[in-house]
Design a protein around this motif. Structure first.
Motif, PDB file in Angstrom:
ATOM      1  N   HIS A   1       0.820  -1.215   0.000  1.00 58.63           N
ATOM      2  CA  HIS A   1       0.000   0.000   0.000  1.00 58.63           C
ATOM      3  C   HIS A   1       0.858   1.271   0.000  1.00 58.63           C
ATOM      4  CE1 HIS A   1      -3.851  -2.080   0.588  1.00 58.63           C
ATOM      5  NE2 HIS A   1      -3.149  -2.924   1.305  1.00 58.63           N
TER       6      HIS A   1
ATOM      7  N   ASP B   1      -6.284  -1.488  -4.157  1.00 56.04           N
ATOM      8  CA  ASP B   1      -6.834  -1.932  -2.876  1.00 56.04           C
ATOM      9  C   ASP B   1      -7.900  -2.987  -3.118  1.00 56.04           C
ATOM     10  OD1 ASP B   1      -5.313  -0.279  -1.307  1.00 56.04           O
ATOM     11  OD2 ASP B   1      -6.880   1.206  -0.960  1.00 56.04           O
ATOM     12  N   ALA B   2      -7.897  -4.024  -2.296  1.00 57.72           N
ATOM     13  CA  ALA B   2      -8.991  -4.994  -2.329  1.00 57.72           C
ATOM     14  C   ALA B   2     -10.140  -4.459  -1.479  1.00 57.72           C
ATOM     15  CB  ALA B   2      -8.522  -6.338  -1.788  1.00 57.72           C
TER      16      ALA B   2
ATOM     17  N   VAL C   1     -11.758  -5.866   0.783  1.00 57.45           N
ATOM     18  CA  VAL C   1     -11.599  -6.287   2.177  1.00 57.45           C
ATOM     19  C   VAL C   1     -10.660  -5.358   2.947  1.00 57.45           C
ATOM     20  CG1 VAL C   1      -9.609  -7.841   1.915  1.00 57.45           C
ATOM     21  CG2 VAL C   1     -11.397  -8.378   3.610  1.00 57.45           C
ATOM     22  N   HIS C   2      -9.933  -4.537   2.240  1.00 59.72           N
ATOM     23  CA  HIS C   2      -9.029  -3.580   2.888  1.00 59.72           C
ATOM     24  C   HIS C   2      -9.784  -2.607   3.780  1.00 59.72           C
ATOM     25  CE1 HIS C   2      -5.477  -1.158   3.453  1.00 59.72           C
ATOM     26  NE2 HIS C   2      -6.005  -0.108   2.848  1.00 59.72           N
TER      27      HIS C   2
ATOM     28  N   GLU D   1     -14.879  -5.851   6.193  1.00 57.38           N
ATOM     29  CA  GLU D   1     -14.834  -7.302   6.389  1.00 57.38           C
ATOM     30  C   GLU D   1     -15.894  -7.972   5.516  1.00 57.38           C
ATOM     31  OE1 GLU D   1     -15.252  -8.295  10.486  1.00 57.38           O
ATOM     32  OE2 GLU D   1     -13.563  -7.035  11.121  1.00 57.38           O
TER      33      GLU D   1
ATOM     34  N   TYR E   1     -15.799  -8.707   2.488  1.00 61.35           N
ATOM     35  CA  TYR E   1     -15.748  -8.351   1.071  1.00 61.35           C
ATOM     36  C   TYR E   1     -14.554  -9.050   0.417  1.00 61.35           C
ATOM     37  CZ  TYR E   1     -19.591  -5.048   1.006  1.00 61.35           C
ATOM     38  OH  TYR E   1     -20.853  -4.504   1.026  1.00 61.35           O
TER      39      TYR E   1
ATOM     40  N   TYR F   1     -11.151 -10.473  -1.265  1.00 59.40           N
ATOM     41  CA  TYR F   1      -9.709 -10.266  -1.230  1.00 59.40           C
ATOM     42  C   TYR F   1      -9.234  -9.984  -2.656  1.00 59.40           C
ATOM     43  CZ  TYR F   1      -9.683 -12.069   3.555  1.00 59.40           C
ATOM     44  OH  TYR F   1      -9.910 -12.251   4.902  1.00 59.40           O
ATOM     45  N   ILE F   2      -7.972  -9.587  -2.799  1.00 59.98           N
ATOM     46  CA  ILE F   2      -7.477  -9.171  -4.110  1.00 59.98           C
ATOM     47  C   ILE F   2      -7.554 -10.295  -5.138  1.00 59.98           C
ATOM     48  CG2 ILE F   2      -5.012  -9.708  -3.811  1.00 59.98           C
ATOM     49  CD1 ILE F   2      -6.399  -6.404  -5.241  1.00 59.98           C
TER      50      ILE F   2
ATOM     51  N   LYS G   1      -5.695 -14.175  -0.505  1.00 57.47           N
ATOM     52  CA  LYS G   1      -6.140 -13.500   0.722  1.00 57.47           C
ATOM     53  C   LYS G   1      -5.373 -12.202   0.978  1.00 57.47           C
ATOM     54  CE  LYS G   1      -9.180 -16.648   1.557  1.00 57.47           C
ATOM     55  NZ  LYS G   1     -10.609 -16.363   1.271  1.00 57.47           N
TER      56      LYS G   1
ATOM     57  N   ASP H   1      -4.903  -8.044   0.800  1.00 52.02           N
ATOM     58  CA  ASP H   1      -5.820  -6.901   0.881  1.00 52.02           C
ATOM     59  C   ASP H   1      -5.449  -5.800  -0.104  1.00 52.02           C
ATOM     60  OD1 ASP H   1      -3.556  -5.843   2.121  1.00 52.02           O
ATOM     61  OD2 ASP H   1      -4.722  -4.746   3.619  1.00 52.02           O
ATOM     62  N   GLY H   2      -4.505  -6.089  -0.993  1.00 51.69           N
ATOM     63  CA  GLY H   2      -4.111  -5.144  -2.023  1.00 51.69           C
ATOM     64  C   GLY H   2      -2.955  -5.722  -2.816  1.00 51.69           C
TER      65      GLY H   2
END
Length: 202
Positions: free
Chosen positions: A3, A9-10, A12-13, A16, A18, A20-21, A188, A190-191
């Motif tokens: 980041h 960005d995923a 889920v970043h 919760e 939502y 993942y990338i 899994k 988050d970005g």
């Protein structure tokens, strides 16, 4: 580390449950789009009016890359990460209503820095609150009451986002082009760092 430089960005970043990338379909990260010029100064907000007036016009299904000129200050410094302009709640709502496919910004985040942990409670940099009040006469939380609203509004409505867009962006400002910014399939994650490319058809 995922980041800091140009990255996606995923969802889920920020929320919760939502994706993942690796769970966002890769075709979401490519398509026709536009690079619009919306020059902004320290702490200015990109507004729906700015987006409405942008040239070429933003159309449904577009990937929208916003050029504020702030990428020229890129670096591990306060000017870039703390004083940049940015999107906020109203502009994000406009982009979702417009049904765009993706959004990229040439500044530190999809959200204005005063809508991030830099200033949102508990603030990472408490002195920023004092500086803002000294310059504007207003409290940060009067003007930026929400934590990362643009992230939440865009990413939870299926709009992908790229931050820290820079490089040769000046060469494609004001153009329609094919935009591709593929993330790494980090399970899994988050970005993901990306190489963001604009292909201009002659």
């Amino acid at each position: 580390p995922m980041h800091v430089a140009t990255h996606a960005d995923a969802p889920v970043h920020v929320e919760e449950e939502y994706p993942y990338i690796d769970e966002v379909p890769i075709e979401r990260y490519m398509g026709k789009g536009v690079v619009v010029d919306i020059p902004k100064k320290k702490w200015e907000v990109i507004t729906p009016e700015d987006l409405e007036k942008a040239e070429p016009s933003i159309e449904p299904g577009d990937i929208v890359i916003i050029h504020t000129g702030w990428h020229r200050f890129w670096g591990d410094n306060l000017k870039y990460f703390v004083y940049s302009p940015g999107l906020y709640k109203e502009a994000a709502e406009w982009l979702v209503k417009k049904r765009v496919k993706g959004v990229g910004v040439d500044n530190q985040a999809l959200d204005h820095p005063l809508g991030t942990r830099i200033a949102q409670p508990p603030p990472l940099l408490p002195w920023v609150l004092e500086e803002y009040k000294k310059e504007t006469g207003r409290e940060v939380y009067e003007d930026f009451p929400y934590w990362e609203p643009a992230h939440r509004i865009l990413l939870t409505n299926g709009v992908v986002g790229w931050e820290n867009v820079g490089g040769d962006i000046d060469k494609v400002v004001g153009k329609r082009c094919t935009i591709i910014g593929l993330p790494t399939k980090w399970i899994k994650g988050d970005g993901s760092n990306v190489r963001l490319v604009a292909i201009v058809e002659k």
